[in-house]
Design a protein around this motif. Structure first.
Motif, mmCIF file in Angstrom:
data_model
loop_
_atom_site.group_PDB
_atom_site.id
_atom_site.type_symbol
_atom_site.label_atom_id
_atom_site.label_comp_id
_atom_site.label_asym_id
_atom_site.label_seq_id
_atom_site.Cartn_x
_atom_site.Cartn_y
_atom_site.Cartn_z
ATOM 1 N N ILE A 1 0.728 -1.059 0.050
ATOM 2 C CA ILE A 1 0.244 -0.009 0.070
ATOM 3 C C ILE A 1 0.935 1.161 -0.091
ATOM 4 C CG2 ILE A 1 -1.822 1.184 1.022
ATOM 5 C CD1 ILE A 1 -2.500 -1.348 2.780
ATOM 6 N N MET A 2 0.396 2.139 -1.134
ATOM 7 C CA MET A 2 1.341 3.388 -1.075
ATOM 8 C C MET A 2 0.574 4.551 -0.997
ATOM 9 S SD MET A 2 4.163 4.707 -3.944
ATOM 10 C CE MET A 2 5.601 3.765 -3.539
ATOM 11 N N ALA A 3 0.540 5.340 -0.402
ATOM 12 C CA ALA A 3 -0.304 6.575 -0.302
ATOM 13 C C ALA A 3 0.751 7.761 -0.975
ATOM 14 C CB ALA A 3 -0.765 7.106 1.186
ATOM 15 N N ASP A 4 0.291 8.734 -1.945
ATOM 16 C CA ASP A 4 1.042 9.625 -2.445
ATOM 17 C C ASP A 4 1.431 10.690 -1.745
ATOM 18 O OD1 ASP A 4 2.162 11.371 -4.296
ATOM 19 O OD2 ASP A 4 1.311 10.552 -5.941
ATOM 20 N N ASP A 5 2.512 11.150 -1.212
ATOM 21 C CA ASP A 5 2.876 12.161 -0.636
ATOM 22 C C ASP A 5 2.357 12.129 0.731
ATOM 23 O OD1 ASP A 5 4.089 13.524 -2.824
ATOM 24 O OD2 ASP A 5 2.339 14.817 -3.140
ATOM 25 N N LEU A 6 2.298 11.072 1.394
ATOM 26 C CA LEU A 6 2.058 10.756 2.847
ATOM 27 C C LEU A 6 3.607 10.798 3.627
ATOM 28 C CD1 LEU A 6 0.222 9.770 5.119
ATOM 29 C CD2 LEU A 6 0.757 7.391 4.556
ATOM 30 N N LYS B 1 -3.975 7.970 -4.705
ATOM 31 C CA LYS B 1 -3.892 9.277 -5.091
ATOM 32 C C LYS B 1 -3.416 10.049 -3.873
ATOM 33 C CE LYS B 1 -5.365 13.695 -7.282
ATOM 34 N NZ LYS B 1 -4.329 13.936 -7.796
ATOM 35 N N ALA B 2 -4.653 9.865 -2.941
ATOM 36 C CA ALA B 2 -4.202 10.907 -1.547
ATOM 37 C C ALA B 2 -3.111 10.581 -0.787
ATOM 38 C CB ALA B 2 -5.557 10.677 -0.739
ATOM 39 N N PRO B 3 -2.523 11.460 -0.182
ATOM 40 C CA PRO B 3 -2.886 13.080 0.204
ATOM 41 C C PRO B 3 -2.345 13.984 -0.769
ATOM 42 C CG PRO B 3 -1.441 12.575 1.750
ATOM 43 C CD PRO B 3 -1.384 11.136 1.085
ATOM 44 N N HIS B 4 -1.872 13.559 -2.165
ATOM 45 C CA HIS B 4 -1.641 14.422 -3.013
ATOM 46 C C HIS B 4 -2.445 15.799 -3.321
ATOM 47 C CE1 HIS B 4 0.307 15.802 -6.992
ATOM 48 N NE2 HIS B 4 1.139 14.920 -6.888
ATOM 49 N N ARG B 5 -1.562 16.787 -3.593
ATOM 50 C CA ARG B 5 -2.314 17.925 -4.040
ATOM 51 C C ARG B 5 -3.304 17.707 -5.148
ATOM 52 N NH1 ARG B 5 1.507 22.893 -6.190
ATOM 53 N NH2 ARG B 5 -0.104 24.904 -5.624
ATOM 54 N N PRO B 6 -4.519 18.488 -5.105
ATOM 55 C CA PRO B 6 -5.164 19.417 -4.465
ATOM 56 C C PRO B 6 -5.558 19.225 -3.001
ATOM 57 C CG PRO B 6 -6.754 19.014 -6.197
ATOM 58 C CD PRO B 6 -5.539 17.971 -6.120
ATOM 59 N N TRP B 7 -5.243 18.276 -2.572
ATOM 60 C CA TRP B 7 -5.880 17.754 -1.025
ATOM 61 C C TRP B 7 -7.260 18.211 -0.921
ATOM 62 C CZ3 TRP B 7 -1.913 22.131 -1.294
ATOM 63 C CH2 TRP B 7 -0.634 21.413 -1.701
ATOM 64 N N GLN B 8 -8.076 17.459 -1.739
ATOM 65 C CA GLN B 8 -9.481 17.333 -1.467
ATOM 66 C C GLN B 8 -10.075 16.318 -0.784
ATOM 67 O OE1 GLN B 8 -10.732 17.280 -5.712
ATOM 68 N NE2 GLN B 8 -10.236 19.557 -5.833
ATOM 69 N N PRO B 9 -10.682 16.648 0.700
ATOM 70 C CA PRO B 9 -11.197 15.589 1.426
ATOM 71 C C PRO B 9 -12.498 15.103 0.899
ATOM 72 C CG PRO B 9 -10.647 17.825 2.583
ATOM 73 C CD PRO B 9 -10.792 18.172 1.145
ATOM 74 N N GLN C 1 7.586 9.436 -1.170
ATOM 75 C CA GLN C 1 8.880 9.979 -0.244
ATOM 76 C C GLN C 1 8.109 10.575 0.939
ATOM 77 O OE1 GLN C 1 7.966 11.644 -3.825
ATOM 78 N NE2 GLN C 1 6.268 12.472 -2.260
ATOM 79 N N GLY C 2 8.899 11.590 1.527
ATOM 80 C CA GLY C 2 8.103 12.338 2.676
ATOM 81 C C GLY C 2 7.549 13.422 2.110
ATOM 82 N N PHE C 3 6.933 14.489 2.981
ATOM 83 C CA PHE C 3 6.438 15.631 2.503
ATOM 84 C C PHE C 3 6.495 16.880 3.615
ATOM 85 C CE2 PHE C 3 2.664 17.902 0.690
ATOM 86 C CZ PHE C 3 3.012 17.873 -0.664
ATOM 87 N N TYR C 4 6.538 17.878 3.183
ATOM 88 C CA TYR C 4 6.479 19.161 4.090
ATOM 89 C C TYR C 4 5.179 19.658 4.692
ATOM 90 C CZ TYR C 4 11.464 19.345 2.899
ATOM 91 O OH TYR C 4 12.757 18.866 2.710
ATOM 92 N N LEU C 5 4.926 19.491 6.120
ATOM 93 C CA LEU C 5 3.688 19.938 6.539
ATOM 94 C C LEU C 5 4.009 21.335 7.288
ATOM 95 C CD1 LEU C 5 2.227 16.768 7.837
ATOM 96 C CD2 LEU C 5 1.776 17.671 5.459
ATOM 97 N N GLY C 6 4.296 22.234 6.448
ATOM 98 C CA GLY C 6 4.668 23.639 6.956
ATOM 99 C C GLY C 6 5.911 23.515 7.551
ATOM 100 N N ASP C 7 6.443 22.346 7.730
ATOM 101 C CA ASP C 7 8.261 22.373 8.100
ATOM 102 C C ASP C 7 8.998 23.317 7.251
ATOM 103 O OD1 ASP C 7 7.688 19.719 9.809
ATOM 104 O OD2 ASP C 7 6.847 19.416 7.844
ATOM 105 N N HIS C 8 9.969 24.058 7.941
ATOM 106 C CA HIS C 8 10.594 25.102 7.199
ATOM 107 C C HIS C 8 9.781 26.020 6.260
ATOM 108 C CE1 HIS C 8 14.417 23.057 8.439
ATOM 109 N NE2 HIS C 8 13.831 21.882 8.071
ATOM 110 N N GLY C 9 8.552 26.332 6.884
ATOM 111 C CA GLY C 9 7.417 26.949 6.007
ATOM 112 C C GLY C 9 7.221 26.395 4.684
ATOM 113 N N PHE C 10 7.662 25.208 4.290
ATOM 114 C CA PHE C 10 7.369 24.322 3.212
ATOM 115 C C PHE C 10 5.835 23.435 3.168
ATOM 116 C CE2 PHE C 10 11.921 24.104 2.539
ATOM 117 C CZ PHE C 10 12.242 25.321 2.001
ATOM 118 N N PHE C 11 5.517 23.352 1.592
ATOM 119 C CA PHE C 11 4.980 22.212 1.486
ATOM 120 C C PHE C 11 5.567 21.522 0.338
ATOM 121 C CE2 PHE C 11 3.264 25.350 -1.508
ATOM 122 C CZ PHE C 11 3.103 24.647 -2.625
ATOM 123 N N ASP C 12 5.246 20.206 0.011
ATOM 124 C CA ASP C 12 5.770 19.514 -1.151
ATOM 125 C C ASP C 12 7.145 18.677 -0.654
ATOM 126 O OD1 ASP C 12 5.393 19.190 -4.262
ATOM 127 O OD2 ASP C 12 7.220 19.341 -4.310
#
Length: 547
Positions: free
Chosen positions: A40-45, A208-216, A345-356
């Protein structure tokens, strides 16, 4: 005497027959007992979004079903991505090889994954496994090695959250509903109705989740409207000492579009006007925020909108993983099924002021990786060995007792799953990111990550080195490349890096590396001819931030 000889011959023959029957039975049983595998792979998790890894969201947005895999299996703390971007990571996982060998370097205009390449699902299929793929593929080509597949086939195989188009065994089919739920529906339907019940299977389920555009999903759209989410410790990073690298990107809180922020679209818009309106905010100078907000208020508003939508998408992923686990339990498949939960891969959740993602920095480099297999793995264990995504393929084959003559750059960590780390296991890993300037304007760079240090070289149209002491500075805020007390450390790391680049067949010149980047977009600068071998650079003792 002849009678005695005759009796001995009869007894020997009977024993041989019994031994043959025993061997046949053992072979049959071994086939039946081959483990099933659900990958199981979630994109940008990212690890920050999984409560089993701890972090600031663990009590607000827990992931109980993912945590269950960790509690009943092994949680990995140091699984690292060799090229932190979706398509290239998927190619590395499938082939067991670096981008430099499998040929898939970039997402944007990066062409198609070479479908003639060997991939681990093909090996499983060749060895009698039933194989299936559901959800996101995102490699431009048609999947190989699957008896059945149904993958997202719109928006360049990115797919859509709602009412998505899937390619079902070669035919496009538009489905109604939310993609995370739909992909799980297809997977469970295959498990229940289409597979042969007594044969082992490999099922790849990629959300696909939780890839951009993050639609719940609709039921989670307003889940956290009444609270303010916490901010990461590095949210206000000022990029001091890293101005040309971390400080020169288009992935800060200033680069969310109107679509990202879920603003209501004017009804009259069509075609290009519609797209221009939706994606406004993704370019420099296009700031999206409500009127009468200060810049800092707007920055926090964008973060709050983003993080709530992202974590709501993760909640649906967790729900659907629970559905898969429940199916296995109810059908007596749990004990003989390997469950793997990971991301590209990983992802930025506001860390260093980033996303992606993209950087060699920890939040994007570290991949969530959790494995459950009761017959092999002790429940509730945690591993801290350095493992990379090219190690997945050989490990999966090893777990399934499948031998192959195909050579991979990755190595099996089956023994680590059993609790024993080989004495010669890797103590550092090689990283290389090539894509520039689209998307997000992150400089191409290569580097080495060990348990204690991260050393990297940003080289496209700058010449910047960075060094981080992960023990003293786990948040990677202080670039110590020019600190004289680390001179010997730098020398040693550069030698290790040089050897890894040779080992993984990526020991080219800077000109060659830049050509890989430019091959899809054209050069955005006039490079001087630079045939300098990276090996020569790494042999040079002096490493500075001079341009």
């Amino acid at each position: 005497m002849p009678i005695i000889l005759l009796l001995l011959l009869i007894i020997n023959s009977a024993c041989s027959q019994n031994k043959k029957k025993s061997n046949d039975t053992a072979t049959t049983n071994e086939k039946v007992l081959q483990p099933n595998i659900i990958y199981i792979m979630a994109d940008d998790l990212t690890t920050q979004a999984i409560s089993a890894y701890g972090g600031i969201y663990k009590d607000i947005a827990p992931t109980p079903n993912i945590d269950r895999i960790a509690n009943e299996g092994m949680l990995f703390q140091d699984v690292l991505c060799t090229n932190a971007i979706c398509g290239p990571s998927r190619a590395a996982i499938l082939t067991g090889d670096y981008s430099s060998k499998n040929g898939y370097y970039k997402n944007e205009s990066g062409g198609k994954f070479d479908e003639t390449k060997w991939t681990f699902p093909q090996e499983f299929q060749k060895n009698g496994y039933q194989t299936s793929l559901f959800g996101k593929w995102h490699l431009g080509s048609e999947p190989k090695g699957f008896n059945v597949y149904k993958y997202h086939n719109s928006a360049g195989q990115q797919g859509h959250y709602w009412d998505p188009v899937y390619n079902e065994n070669g035919v496009d089919v538009k489905e109604k509903g939310y993609s995370t739920n739909l992909s799980t529906d297809f997977a469970i339907n295959w498990l229940e109705k289409e597979r042969k019940q007594n044969d082992p299977f490999l099922m790849i389920l990629q959300y696909k989740a939780p890839h951009r555009p993050w639609q719940p999903d609709t039921k989670y759209e307003t889940l956290w409207d009444d609270i303010e989410m916490p901010y990461p410790a590095t949210f206000n990073d000022d990029y001091k000492g890293r101005e040309l690298t971390a400080g020169d990107t288009e992935m800060t809180m200033d680069y969310f579009s109107r679509r990202d922020m879920k603003l209501k679209e004017p009804e009259h818009l069509k075609g290009k006007e519609k797209l221009a309106w939706a994606f406004y905010g993704a370019k420099p100078g296009e700031l999206v925020q409500p009127e009468n907000m200060s810049y800092e208020e707007g920055r926090k508003w964008r973060y709050q909108t983003y993080i709530k939508d992202y974590l709501a998408c993760v909640k649906s992923v967790d729900d659907n993983i629970g559905r898969v686990l429940d199916y296995l339990d109810k059908n007596g498949l749990t004990d003989n099924t390997v469950i793997i939960l990971t991301s590209d891969q990983g992802f930025y959740l506001g860390d260093h002021g980033f996303f992606d993602k993209r950087f060699i920095y920890e939040e994007s480099l570290r991949m969530p990786f959790i494995v459950k297999y009761p017959k092999l793995i002790k429940a509730g264990t945690v591993n801290e060995d350095i493992i990379t995504n090219i190690d997945f393929a050989p490990t999966l084959l090893d777990i399934a007792n499948i031998s192959t003559t195909h050579q991979m750059q990755g190595e099996s960590f089956k023994s680590i799953l059993k609790g024993t780390t080989p004495k010669d296991w890797q103590e550092g890993m090689y990283y290389h990111y090539y894509e520039f300037p689209y998307w997000h304007h992150v400089q191409p760079h290569y580097g080495i990550r060990t348990k204690k240090y991260t050393l990297s070289h940003f080289y496209y149209n700058i010449d910047v080195w960075e060094l981080y002491d992960l023990e003293k500075d786990p948040n990677q805020m202080n670039n110590i490349i020019n600190d004289p007390q680390y001179t010997n450390v730098i020398t040693d790391l550069k030698l290790e890096l040089k050897n890894l680049m040779i080992k993984y067949e990526d020991n080219k010149s800077l000109s060659d590396f830049r050509m890989i980047t430019d091959s899809d977009f054209g050069s955005i600068v006039d490079h001087e001819d630079d045939e300098t071998s990276v090996q020569d650079i790494l042999t040079n003792r002096k490493t500075t931030n001079e341009n």
